[in-house]
Every structure is written in structure tokens, then in C-alpha cells.
Enzyme design. Structure first.
Site, PDB file in Angstrom:
ATOM      1  CE  LYS A  54      -1.861   2.947   1.989  1.00 49.05           C
ATOM      2  NZ  LYS A  54      -1.712   4.439   1.480  1.00 49.05           N
ATOM      3  CB  CYS A  83      13.007   8.293   8.721  1.00 51.80           C
ATOM      4  SG  CYS A  83      14.120   7.155   7.767  1.00 51.80           S
ATOM      5  CD  GLU A  87      12.888   0.754   9.638  1.00 49.50           C
ATOM      6  OE1 GLU A  87      13.455   1.887  10.064  1.00 49.50           O
ATOM      7  OE2 GLU A  87      13.479  -0.588   9.821  1.00 49.50           O
ATOM      8  CD  GLU A 100      10.338  12.816  11.869  1.00 47.60           C
ATOM      9  OE1 GLU A 100       9.330  12.383  11.961  1.00 47.60           O
ATOM     10  OE2 GLU A 100      11.428  12.093  11.307  1.00 47.60           O
TER      11      GLU A 100
HETATM   12  P1  NDP Z   1       2.143   8.346   7.595  1.00 52.05           P
HETATM   13  O1  NDP Z   1       2.281   7.482   8.666  1.00 52.05           O
HETATM   14  O2  NDP Z   1       0.980   9.162   7.740  1.00 52.05           O
HETATM   15  O3  NDP Z   1       2.164   7.277   6.265  1.00 52.05           O
HETATM   16  C1  NDP Z   1       2.872   6.518   5.882  1.00 52.05           C
HETATM   17  C2  NDP Z   1       2.226   5.443   5.150  1.00 52.05           C
HETATM   18  O4  NDP Z   1       0.879   4.889   6.094  1.00 52.05           O
HETATM   19  C3  NDP Z   1       1.374   5.926   3.986  1.00 52.05           C
HETATM   20  O5  NDP Z   1       1.213   4.863   3.019  1.00 52.05           O
HETATM   21  C4  NDP Z   1       0.066   6.228   4.648  1.00 52.05           C
HETATM   22  O6  NDP Z   1      -0.996   6.215   3.508  1.00 52.05           O
HETATM   23  C5  NDP Z   1      -0.059   5.116   5.535  1.00 52.05           C
HETATM   24  N1  NDP Z   1      -0.964   5.325   6.644  1.00 52.05           N
HETATM   25  C6  NDP Z   1      -1.245   6.250   7.332  1.00 52.05           C
HETATM   26  N2  NDP Z   1      -2.214   6.134   8.337  1.00 52.05           N
HETATM   27  C7  NDP Z   1      -2.289   4.740   8.352  1.00 52.05           C
HETATM   28  C8  NDP Z   1      -3.299   3.678   8.703  1.00 52.05           C
HETATM   29  N3  NDP Z   1      -4.100   4.268  10.009  1.00 52.05           N
HETATM   30  N4  NDP Z   1      -3.222   2.527   8.641  1.00 52.05           N
HETATM   31  C9  NDP Z   1      -2.536   2.132   7.740  1.00 52.05           C
HETATM   32  N5  NDP Z   1      -1.748   2.803   6.881  1.00 52.05           N
HETATM   33  C10 NDP Z   1      -1.566   4.116   7.226  1.00 52.05           C
HETATM   34  O7  NDP Z   1       3.221   9.329   7.661  1.00 52.05           O
HETATM   35  P2  NDP Z   1       3.573  10.432   6.384  1.00 52.05           P
HETATM   36  O8  NDP Z   1       3.055   9.957   4.935  1.00 52.05           O
HETATM   37  O9  NDP Z   1       2.694  11.721   6.806  1.00 52.05           O
HETATM   38  O10 NDP Z   1       4.954  10.636   6.422  1.00 52.05           O
HETATM   39  C11 NDP Z   1       5.529  11.486   7.342  1.00 52.05           C
HETATM   40  C12 NDP Z   1       6.145  10.861   8.552  1.00 52.05           C
HETATM   41  O11 NDP Z   1       6.304   9.556   8.392  1.00 52.05           O
HETATM   42  C13 NDP Z   1       7.584  11.744   9.069  1.00 52.05           C
HETATM   43  O12 NDP Z   1       7.069  12.660   9.877  1.00 52.05           O
HETATM   44  C14 NDP Z   1       8.167  10.636   9.648  1.00 52.05           C
HETATM   45  O13 NDP Z   1       8.061  10.718  10.811  1.00 52.05           O
HETATM   46  C15 NDP Z   1       7.626   9.382   8.893  1.00 52.05           C
HETATM   47  N6  NDP Z   1       8.440   8.630   8.248  1.00 52.05           N
HETATM   48  C16 NDP Z   1       9.390   7.994   8.483  1.00 52.05           C
HETATM   49  C17 NDP Z   1      10.329   7.208   7.460  1.00 52.05           C
HETATM   50  C18 NDP Z   1      11.329   6.052   7.941  1.00 52.05           C
HETATM   51  O14 NDP Z   1      11.934   5.342   7.133  1.00 52.05           O
HETATM   52  N7  NDP Z   1      11.527   5.652   9.404  1.00 52.05           N
HETATM   53  C19 NDP Z   1      10.344   7.507   6.390  1.00 52.05           C
HETATM   54  C20 NDP Z   1       9.051   8.343   5.882  1.00 52.05           C
HETATM   55  C21 NDP Z   1       8.479   9.035   6.668  1.00 52.05           C
HETATM   56  P3  NDP Z   1      -1.344   7.656   3.041  1.00 52.05           P
HETATM   57  O15 NDP Z   1      -0.059   8.584   2.623  1.00 52.05           O
HETATM   58  O16 NDP Z   1      -2.078   7.426   1.835  1.00 52.05           O
HETATM   59  O17 NDP Z   1      -2.358   8.330   4.087  1.00 52.05           O
END
Ligand code: NDP
Length: 493
Positions: free
Chosen positions: A177, A286, A252, A385
């Protein structure tokens, strides 16, 4: 403008959502919609997970020996290499990441498939040196079943590779996803999965939003493993969902990683490392080194050099290979960065450089490389962050203070240490609470190096030799080797 209309990939077929729902993706360089994707609902997620479960039980995959699985992965790696430029352009269009960065990341992506291709037939069990004379026992690593892989928008291809390659090497099937903001390359990758010869249903993609599509996927009863990369709120929801299906979870998450510069560091080298750590990918990483801790005695020299380099960064169209910083991936992210900088200044942070939207032609979501000097580690910009190009910088007197400041955070993903003192390298590397320590370098990655966090940065590790084992379950087989029949358990001897 005509939108590119994508379909999802379920059971080897290109399909729309059953109810026809769609959503648009916007190009961060100009803020305009450029593509539309099916918005998967629960029925579509069910179809994808059912396909993955059937593929898991299908002898065409289940009985494929590990060496053959490895060959498929190697083929997929080769195919990705042939499409590097096309995939990089697509990812840049979708999430606004610089073409030089997407090209580099996607160019390196085959290595993850080659590495795990090699591991597929080396997943050896053990014979156990039992404390029972008439027993022989051995262990095997078996696949778990359907893996749900949740991918964020910042590095979709790379973060898919680190999940997909080990999951398939271990013999699982996968439903991916991608983020609603960056789904295109993951769908494009499916053409290569098909071409490589993976049986239908082994890899599937559902596109949609986290709150509905992602949630339906992570709570599905047939999902046995969830690999999530994203933010803390999404992670908490995923953990709650896993209480429904008891799937194993790896997370992660984000970070507030310190880059610690000691007085004996090579200052020029440290400036380059800091720039790479916080301004590459416009800080949307991240592992961004967003907290700069600099020893008193070199603070002014370091800050002057950093400011000079930051001022020369070329901000521009991410498709232009001369650009050094591109836009934020989403308008929400841009607004968030702006708000966090304003809050920091209101709390007493001194604006050294940047701090506002960058003037680039068009309506893109650009923000200047920003440096904020602070003198309180509890200031929100030192604790929260940003996920944007914002470095906060603070002085320290000695090693003890540097260590205390470095660990004074709820996160623990990465840290950079800049020094020429070898003994200090070991002391600090041991004491800093983070899953990755970079010494006199920053943001180095490899399929051999595990990535993952301490504390609120998540749990579980991706990449590395043990990465593949995290997609298996251990089976222990006991064999009675005695020539005697098994004794009646209710007769005392
Ligand atoms: P999110 O957690 O909103 O999104 C990450 C993924 O999870 C997307 O595919 C999102 O879908 C999906 N998602 C969101 N909510 C749910 C849920 N309730 N159940 C299942 N899937 C879900 O993060 P962001 O996209 O907003 O990214 C920003 C944050 O993510 C940053 O602030 C950072 O902290 C973290 N991050 C960490 C990384 C790492 O490698 N450790 C890398 C990238 C980001 P959709 O986008 O369609 O809502």
C-alpha cells in the site's frame, strides 16, 4: 491537463476499485494534479489479500525452491536497472524529490534484490545439541504468509525494496500500500514483477488512503506480517489493527537525529555531512540529521561555514539535474514546516538562515534551507520531527554534555559523530541511543546495513543479514530415534 490514469495490480490483473472511486496525485513542483489512482475500498483490499493468500498456497510459489526464488529476485533487480531513468523521472514527478536523488536511489535499488536473492537459499536451520539421548531435533525457517507493506511518500521505491526483497526471498506473498501522494512508481514496478515471472498474486498493490485502505489492509485476518514505514500516529493505528489479526509488526518511524561536531573534527567534511543529512531530500528523510550539536570552541567557525554553504544551495525544479534542493512533497508538509519554524522563533530560537517559502517560478511547494540557533534542548524544534529542511544548532562544552543532549529526545533512529579521536568514536558510538551511528559520514546505506530505531523511532530492523529472518517463523522438529516404543505416560518407572 490530461491526467495519467493508473490502475491497481491485484492477482496479476490491472483493475479499478470495484466502486470506481479514484483520487488525484499532485505534482509538488507546480501543485497541479498529474495522475489519478483507484481508491481501494475494503472489498478491493479483501480481493488483494485473498489473491496473496491463494498465491501463498499455490504450489507454483509454495513449492518453488529457494534457489529459484532467488533467481526471480535477481531478474527483478536486472529489470529495475534497465528502467532506472524512467522510474526516477516518475518518482520525481510524484513526490518532488530531486532527479539526482531518485536516480541515485533507484540505480542502487537492484542491489537490494541481488543481496536478498543470494540469501534466499541460505536460510539455514540448525540441528540442536539436545539434552536428550534418544531424540534428534532440527529447525527450519518458514515463510509467514501474506505480508502487508505500508510505504510512505518520501522514498517509495527504496522503502519498497527493503521490504519486498526479503519478504519474497523468504517465500511470503505481499500486498503493498503506497502513500496516496506517491503511488506511481510502485505500480510501474509491478510491470517488472510480472515480466520477471513471479506467479500471479505473489505481489499485489492497492492504492488509496492510509485511514481506509491502509487500515483495512493492516487489520485483515489473513495478514500475518505488517512492515510499516511512516509517522507515529499511523504506527499506533497499525499496532491497534494488529491486535485484531495478531500479525507481527515492524515499524520504521521518524527521528530527531543529532549530528555531533567535536572541536577536532574536519570542519569542511562535517559541513558537507550536515548538509547531506538535513538539506538532501529537502529534509524529508527519516534519518535527517536535524539537531546539530557543536562544541563551543568551533561553533562560530562551523556555523559560518554552514551558513555560507546553505546560502549557495540551488533550489529549483526537481527534474533539473542542476537543482540541489526541490520542493516539499505535499502542501500540508510545507505549511507544517512553516508553522514549526514560526513556533521555534516565538520560543526564542534565532533565525540564522532561510525560514520562509523559497521564490521559485510557479506554484511549487518550496522552502528555503533553514538554520535556527537555540540554547534550550527542550525547545520544540529540538524535540519534534520537522520532516523538512530545518536544522537547529546548539552549543556544547564537553563530551558529557554532548552525550546528554544527544540522548535527550524521545527518538533514536540515527546519529552522526564528527571527530578524529578514535577512543571517543568508540565511547560515543556505544553511549548514543540510536539504531544507526555514522562516524565522519552521514546517510550511508547498504543492503548489508540494518536500519531501525531505538525508542519512539520504532522497532524491528530492515536490511542486513537478519532482515530476511524477520519475514520467517521458526519451526522445531523433534524426532524420536529410540528403538524402543514410547512409554505409557501414566506408568511410573
Ligand atoms: P504516515 O504515517 O501518515 O504515512 C505513511 C504510510 O502509512 C502511508 O502509506 C500512509 O498512507 C499510511 N497510513 C497512514 N495512516 C495509516 C493507518 N491508520 N493505517 C495504515 N496505513 C496508514 O506518514 P506520512 O506519510 O505523513 O510521513 C511523514 C512521517 O512519516 C514523517 O513525519 C516521519 O516521521 C515518518 N517517516 C519515516 C520514515 C522512515 O523511514 N522511518 C520514512 C518516511 C516517513 P497515506 O499516505 O495514503 O495516508
Amino acid at each position: 491537463m490530461t491526467l495519467s490514469e493508473y490502475k491497481m495490480f491485484i492477482n496479476g490483473l490491472w483493475v479499478d476499485a470495484q466502486n470506481g472511486a479514484r483520487f488525484d496525485s499532485l505534482n509538488p513542483a507546480n501543485g497541479e494534479p498529474w495522475a489519478s489512482f483507484p481508491h481501494a475500498q475494503e472489498a478491493d483490499v479483501n480481493a488483494a489479500v485473498d489473491a496473496a493468500q491463494k498465491a501463498f498456497e499455490n504450489p507454483a510459489w509454495r513449492n518453488l525452491h529457494a534457489t529459484a526464488r532467488g533467481k526471480l529476485l535477481r531478474k527483478l533487480g536486472d529489470l529495475i536497472a534497465t528502467k532506472q531513468t524512467q522510474l526516477a523521472q516518475l518518482e520525481t514527478n510524484d513526490n518532488g524529490k530531486l532527479i539526482r536523488e531518485t536516480k541515485g536511489q533507484i540505480g542502487y535499488m537492484p542491489e537490494f534484490f541481488y543481496y536478498y536473492a543470494g540469501q534466499a537459499d541460505k536460510l539455514e536451520g540448525q540441528t540442536l545439541p539436545l539434552d536428550k539421548t534418544d531424540m534428534f531435533a532440527y529447525t527450519t525457517h518458514e515463510p509467514l504468509g501474506v505480508v502487508a507493506a505500508i510505504i510512505p511518500w518520501n522514498s517509495p521505491m527504496y522503502l519498497t525494496a527493503v521490504k519486498l526483497a526479503p519478504a519474497l526471498a523468504a517465500g511470503n506473498t505481499v500486498v503493498l500500500k503506497p502513500s496516496e501522494h506517491a503511488s506511481a512508481t510502485i505500480l510501474e514496478l509491478m510491470h517488472l514483477v510480472q515480466k520477471a515471472g513471479f506467479p500471479d498474486g505473489v505481489v499485489n498493490v492497492v492504492t488509496g488512503l492510509g485511514v481506509d485502505t491502509g487500515s483495512a489492509l493492516t487489520k485483515h485476518p489473513l495478514v500475518r506480517r505488517i512492515a510499516f514505514t511512516g509517522g507515529g500516529e499511523g504506527a499506533k493505528s497499525v499496532i491497534k489493527n494488529s491486535a485484531e489479526n495478531l500479525a507481527q509488526v515492524s515499524l520504521e518511524l521518524g527521528g530527531k537525529s543529532p549530528n555531533i561536531i567535536f572541536e577536532d573534527a574536519d570542519i569542511g567534511s562535517a559541513v558537507n555531512g550536515v548538509i547531506a543529512g538535513i538539506f538532501a531530500a529537502s529534509g524529508q528523510s527519516c534519518v535527517a540529521g536535524s539537531r546539530l550539536l557543536v562544541q563551543d570552541t568551533v561553533y562560530d567557525e562551523f556555523l559560518t561555514a554552514l551558513k555560507t554553504r546553505a546560502a549557495s544551495i540551488i533550489i529549483g525544479d526537481p527534474l533539473d539535474p542542476t537543482s540541489e534542493m526541490g520542493p516539499m512533497a505535499t502542501q500540508t508538509q510545507l505549511t507544517l514546516v512553516e508553522r514549526m519554524v514560526a513556533t521555534a522563533i516565538a520560543q526564542g530560537a534565532e533565525l540564522i538562515h532561510g525560514g520562509k517559502r523559497a521564490a521559485v517560478a510557479g506554484d511549487g511547494w518550496y522552502f528555503e534551507p533553514t538554520i535556527l540557533a537555540v540554547n534550550d534542548n527542550q525547545c520544540s524544534i529540538m524535540q519534534e520531527e520537522v520532516f523538512g529542511p530545518v536544522a537547529s544548532i546548539m552549543r556544547f562544552k564537553d563530551e558529557a554534555e554532548a552525550l546528554a543532549l544527544a540522548n535527550d529526545t524521545e527518538f533514536g533512529l540515527a546519529a552522526g559523530i564528527w571527530t578524529r579521536d578514535n577512543a571517543r568514536v568508540h565511547r560515543m558510538s556505544k553511549a548514543v541511543q540510536a539504531g544507526i551511528i555514522w562516524v565522519n559520514t552521514y546517510r550511508a546505506v547498504s543492503p548489508m546495513g540494518a536500519i531501525g530505531g531505538y525508542k519512539a523511532s520504532g522497532y524491528g530492523r530492515e536490511s542486513g543479514i537478519d532482515g530476511v529472518k524477520d519475514y520467517t517463523q521458526l519451526k522445531t522438529v523433534w524426532i524420536n530415534t529410540s528403538s524402543e516404543p514410547m512409554a505409557d505416560p501414566f506408568v511410573m518407572r
